[in-house]
Design a protein around this motif. Structure first.
Motif, short mmCIF file in Angstrom:
data_model
loop_
_atom_site.label_atom_id
_atom_site.label_comp_id
_atom_site.label_asym_id
_atom_site.label_seq_id
_atom_site.Cartn_x
_atom_site.Cartn_y
_atom_site.Cartn_z
N LEU A 423 0.81 -1.22 0.00
CA LEU A 423 0.00 0.00 0.00
C LEU A 423 0.85 1.28 0.00
O LEU A 423 0.30 2.37 -0.12
N ILE A 424 2.17 1.15 0.13
CA ILE A 424 2.99 2.34 0.30
C ILE A 424 2.96 3.23 -0.94
O ILE A 424 2.97 4.45 -0.84
N GLU A 425 2.88 2.62 -2.12
CA GLU A 425 2.86 3.42 -3.34
C GLU A 425 1.59 4.26 -3.42
O GLU A 425 1.62 5.46 -3.72
N ALA A 426 0.44 3.65 -3.12
CA ALA A 426 -0.82 4.39 -3.14
C ALA A 426 -0.86 5.44 -2.04
O ALA A 426 -1.39 6.54 -2.24
N GLU A 427 -0.28 5.13 -0.87
CA GLU A 427 -0.29 6.06 0.24
C GLU A 427 0.51 7.33 -0.09
O GLU A 427 0.09 8.44 0.23
N LEU A 428 1.65 7.16 -0.74
CA LEU A 428 2.50 8.30 -1.04
C LEU A 428 2.08 9.01 -2.32
O LEU A 428 2.07 10.24 -2.38
N PHE A 429 1.75 8.26 -3.36
CA PHE A 429 1.44 8.87 -4.66
C PHE A 429 -0.03 9.21 -4.84
O PHE A 429 -0.37 10.04 -5.68
N GLY A 430 -0.91 8.56 -4.06
CA GLY A 430 -2.33 8.74 -4.28
C GLY A 430 -2.82 7.82 -5.38
O GLY A 430 -2.03 7.14 -6.05
N HIS A 431 -4.13 7.79 -5.60
CA HIS A 431 -4.64 6.90 -6.64
C HIS A 431 -5.97 7.42 -7.15
O HIS A 431 -6.69 8.18 -6.48
N GLU A 432 -6.28 7.03 -8.37
CA GLU A 432 -7.55 7.35 -8.99
C GLU A 432 -8.59 6.31 -8.56
O GLU A 432 -8.27 5.25 -8.03
N GLU A 433 -9.86 6.61 -8.82
CA GLU A 433 -10.95 5.69 -8.49
C GLU A 433 -10.73 4.35 -9.21
O GLU A 433 -10.45 4.31 -10.41
N ARG A 471 11.20 4.49 -7.56
CA ARG A 471 10.08 5.37 -7.90
C ARG A 471 10.10 6.65 -7.07
O ARG A 471 9.82 7.74 -7.57
N LEU A 472 10.42 6.51 -5.79
CA LEU A 472 10.51 7.70 -4.94
C LEU A 472 11.62 8.63 -5.44
O LEU A 472 11.44 9.85 -5.48
N LEU A 473 12.76 8.05 -5.81
CA LEU A 473 13.87 8.86 -6.31
C LEU A 473 13.45 9.66 -7.54
O LEU A 473 13.75 10.84 -7.65
N ARG A 474 12.72 9.01 -8.45
CA ARG A 474 12.29 9.72 -9.66
C ARG A 474 11.36 10.88 -9.33
O ARG A 474 11.47 11.96 -9.91
N VAL A 475 10.47 10.68 -8.37
CA VAL A 475 9.56 11.76 -7.96
C VAL A 475 10.36 12.92 -7.39
O VAL A 475 10.11 14.10 -7.70
N LEU A 476 11.33 12.62 -6.56
CA LEU A 476 12.13 13.68 -5.94
C LEU A 476 12.97 14.42 -6.98
O LEU A 476 13.18 15.63 -6.87
N GLN A 477 13.45 13.70 -8.00
CA GLN A 477 14.27 14.33 -9.03
C GLN A 477 13.42 15.20 -9.95
O GLN A 477 13.79 16.35 -10.27
N GLU A 478 12.30 14.66 -10.41
CA GLU A 478 11.49 15.35 -11.41
C GLU A 478 10.49 16.32 -10.78
O GLU A 478 9.87 17.12 -11.49
N ARG A 479 10.32 16.23 -9.46
CA ARG A 479 9.39 17.11 -8.74
C ARG A 479 7.97 17.03 -9.31
O ARG A 479 7.28 18.04 -9.45
N GLN A 480 7.57 15.84 -9.67
CA GLN A 480 6.20 15.62 -10.10
C GLN A 480 5.83 14.17 -9.79
O GLN A 480 6.69 13.29 -9.72
N VAL A 481 4.54 13.95 -9.57
CA VAL A 481 4.06 12.64 -9.16
C VAL A 481 2.86 12.26 -10.01
O VAL A 481 2.02 13.11 -10.36
N THR A 482 2.79 10.99 -10.36
CA THR A 482 1.66 10.46 -11.13
C THR A 482 0.88 9.50 -10.25
O THR A 482 1.39 8.42 -9.90
N PRO A 483 -0.36 9.84 -9.83
CA PRO A 483 -1.15 8.94 -8.98
C PRO A 483 -1.40 7.60 -9.69
O PRO A 483 -1.44 7.53 -10.93
N LEU A 484 -1.58 6.55 -8.92
CA LEU A 484 -1.88 5.25 -9.48
C LEU A 484 -3.18 5.32 -10.27
O LEU A 484 -4.17 5.91 -9.83
N GLY A 485 -3.17 4.72 -11.44
CA GLY A 485 -4.37 4.71 -12.28
C GLY A 485 -4.53 5.96 -13.11
O GLY A 485 -5.51 6.08 -13.85
N SER A 486 -3.59 6.91 -13.02
CA SER A 486 -3.68 8.15 -13.79
C SER A 486 -2.51 8.24 -14.75
O SER A 486 -1.44 7.65 -14.53
N SER A 487 -2.69 8.96 -15.83
CA SER A 487 -1.61 9.21 -16.80
C SER A 487 -1.13 10.65 -16.73
O SER A 487 -0.25 11.05 -17.48
N LYS A 488 -1.67 11.42 -15.79
CA LYS A 488 -1.35 12.84 -15.68
C LYS A 488 -0.35 13.07 -14.55
O LYS A 488 -0.60 12.71 -13.40
#
Length: 696
Positions: A423-433, A471-488
């Motif tokens: 669940l850690i990925e969804a907890e940190l990145f969030g998720h779509e319905e 995945r966490l490293l990439r978020v920290l480097q790019e300063r953007q996050v893609t929620p689970l189930g989303s392409s944005k």
């Protein structure tokens, strides 16, 4: 057998075959590179040509105090940038019989910090401020040879030219300014038995950090181009940084840029963005004015690929030409002036009343931690808090947030050890319905997005699953996050603070923690001291009791005060808080906390503990006359309410008993503080602190 080196013109051999074998054997690793051996060989040749003696007693004379003061004044800006980094580096190597050394460009030592015992040994060979460690003075050594070769240098044991220095292992890296000139040398020296392969990596990282701070200070008003051949390395100490003038000319670079491009500083300054990467300033301004911009692929003229990311402090202009004009007018003259200025010390901000200032309790170790943190506030440098469980790592993280410019934005704490791995990925990145089975109907905003604009605190980062770290490293480097189930992808802006009780370097060796994530998180590492090592127990007790007293003035009896002082507090500040909170509840109508109010498991642990604590408990009546804890020990805050003089005398006698027990243990251990501490079940710092108090 002939020697490794031919004889000098005087017929004196420069190096014997047995000594040559020592170059490799001395490392106890057997994997010394041919390039390293060649560098040492050339250095020995230079020393022999200078007529230096390997066996005669070297000159240990120091320059005068006035000359040292002049050298420090001349290099004050170097010291200002290096001092906090040296503190951080020393935290990484503490208790390894080592020291951290800073020299100027001539090899004169300006500043050093290290383990007290080793500093004494080092002083016997003049490895201390005021000594010059150029090759001409000390023969082959890491500092002097690094100054000659202008590259990071390891000199181990018998590789030192002079026999007097064979007990040392030294790792040094030159510190370069943005134009490639040597400012000085950063070095870690220690007992040769303490050699560790990670030491050189830490020294090089620390030197790069100093260089990057210097470059940013020089070129804060021009474009800085960050690049690496791997996009996920942008933002780490491995990246190259170029300072780019508004007309596209390259005016400065860090060591990472020179290494990756394979150019000298002078050769690089002959280039422009167009000749190097085939891009123009205007294209970079247009692309990277958006917070969602990702690193841009570029190529050198020889076809070698890189990724670049541009940062600039310019406002968004309507035309590139206007941007260039404004950047030029704000950068050209001030840059030269800035090179002559040293950064001012960070003052205590009024906003810190509820932040870092609230943690100041008079303990020197904690004061050092707070001082380091203040220097990096609001400078986009991640903070890694190390320390045992219960030492107050989250309290420090919250204080950092409250003292920063982000204090009115969210502070989001995430305990990485408490979230199930699936669940850690969804907890940190969030998720779509409907992103996964069990997902909330309307989706959820992840912790990282919740913290955007504020501070993200990743507690127990050492327990983060290895598979998720990339995945966490990439978020920290790019300063953007893609929620689970989303392409944005969504832009995020967080100040990062992490904490762990684990040894991340050991985890890296065991391949349980990613090296690249460690380097991304470890901007400034600070260690929270254990409660048994701190000198502010009375202040902490006073503050906790003030929170719990509910309109009454709570204090401790003499026996409880002495017990608290002697106890080793394995649960640290958290345990102290829980014990006092329970005691306050157990004494609802009383003003003095006695042993009868303390939890049974705590008392049992005290009775099972060290001889010092048993001595104090045996000598102390179970119920003592009323005595404010703040008045029991002479070193506690002055001006506190004192109880009756008879009680104060009793408390001092308890202190005498404790000191006598410590002294007896030290005598029985033959003066060996470590052995005495082991027998008593306390730390060495506790013994030193209590004996110093008694002697003072």
């Amino acid at each position: 057998m002939t020697g490794l080196f031919p004889p000098t013109r005087s017929g004196r051999p420069r190096r014997t075959a047995s000594a040559a074998r020592g170059l490799v054997a001395g490392h106890a690793l057997g994997n010394v590179s041919p390039g390293h051996q060649t560098a040492i060989a050339h250095s020995h040749e230079r020393c022999a040509a200078l007529g230096l003696s390997r066996i005669e007693r070297p000159d240990h004379a120091l320059i005068g105090m006035s000359d040292l003061a002049v050298a420090r004044d001349r290099n004050f800006r170097l010291y200002a940038h290096a001092a906090p980094v040296m503190e951080m580096l020393h935290e990484q190597i503490t208790n390894t019989d080592s020291m951290v050394v800073l020299t100027d460009a001539t090899g004169t030592i300006l500043h050093s910090i290290g383990d007290a015992e080793f500093l004494g040994k080092a002083s016997k060979v003049a490895l201390q401020p005021g000594a010059n460690w150029s090759e001409g003075n000390k023969g082959t050594n890491a500092v002097g040879t690094a100054l000659v070769d202008e590259v990071p240098t390891l000199v181990h044991a018998e590789e030192h030219f002079m026999h007097a220095n064979h007990f040392l292992t030294c790792s040094a890296a030159p510190i370069l300014d943005p134009r490639g000139n040597i400012l000085g040398v950063l070095d870690v020296s220690g007992e040769q038995r303490s050699y560790h392969q990670h030491t050189m990596a830490l020294v090089k990282m620390s030197a790069r950090m100093i260089e990057n701070h210097w470059l940013t200070d020089d070129y804060r008003h021009v474009m800085r181009l960050h690049f690496h051949h791997r996009a996920d390395y942008i933002g780490t100490l491995m990246e190259g940084i170029l300072a780019v003038a508004p007309d596209g000319k390259i005016v400065g670079a860090n060591r990472g840029a020179l290494d990756q491009l394979g150019l000298s500083g002078a050769a690089l300054r002959m280039h422009s963005l167009a000749s190097l990467f085939g891009i123009a300033v205007g294209a970079l301004v247009d692309r990277f004015r958006s917070p969602l911009a990702v690193p841009m692929p570029v190529h050198l003229p020889n076809g070698r690929p890189f990724f670049v990311y541009a940062r600039f402090n310019w406002p968004v202009w309507t035309s590139v030409a206007e941007a260039a004009d404004q950047a030029l007018s704000s950068s050209t003259a001030p840059v030269e002036d800035a090179r002559l200025r040293s950064p001012p010390p960070a003052p205590v901000s009024p906003r810190e009343v509820g932040g870092l200032a609230a943690l100041e309790t008079g303990d020197s170790q904690l004061e050092a931690v707070i001082g380091k943190v203040r220097r990096v506030l609001d400078r986009d440098i991640p903070v890694l808090i190390l320390g045992d469980t219960g030492t107050g790592k989250e309290l420090l993280a919250r204080a950092i947030h409250e003292a920063s410019a982000r204090r009115h934005q969210p502070f989001v704490a995430v305990n990485c050890a408490a979230i199930p791995e699936n669940l850690i990925e969804a907890e940190l990145f969030g998720h779509e319905e409907g992103a996964f089975t069990g997902a909330r109907r309307k989706g959820a905003v992840g912790k990282i997005l919740q913290a955007s604009g504020g501070t993200l605190f990743l507690d127990e980062i050492g327990d983060m699953p290895l598979a998720f770290q990339a995945r966490l490293l990439r978020v920290l480097q790019e300063r953007q996050v893609t929620p689970l189930g989303s392409s944005k992808a969504l832009a995020v802006d967080v100040a990062l603070v992490c904490a762990t009780h684990r040894n991340l370097r050991d985890m890296m060796d065991a391949k349980q923690f990613r090296d690249d994530l460690y380097y991304r998180l470890n901007g400034l590492a600070v260690r929270m001291p254990c409660l048994s090592e701190r000198s502010d127990l009375p202040v902490l007790v006073e503050r906790i009791l003030t929170q719990q007293q509910a309109g009454r003035r709570l204090s401790l009896s003499a026996s409880v005060a002495a017990m608290f002082q002697a106890y080793h507090w394995p649960g640290n500040v958290r345990q102290l808080f829980n014990v006092l909170r329970t005691a306050a509840v157990m004494a609802p109508d009383e003003s003095v906390i006695t042993e009868a109010h303390l939890p049974d498991d705590f008392l049992e642990d005290v009775r099972r503990s060290s001889p010092v604590q048993r001595t104090v408990m045996a000598a102390t009546p179970s119920v003592s006359p009323s005595l404010s804890m703040l008045g029991t020990v002479p070193t506690w805050p002055a001006g506190s309410t004192m109880a009756a003089s008879g009680a104060a005398t009793e408390a001092r006698s308890l202190q005498d008993m404790e000191i006598d027990a410590i002294r007896q243990a030290v005598e029985q251990a033959g003066g060996n503080i470590s052995e005495a501490a082991k027998r008593l079940g306390v730390s060495r710092n506790t013994i030193y602190r209590k004996l110093r108090w008694r002697e003072g």
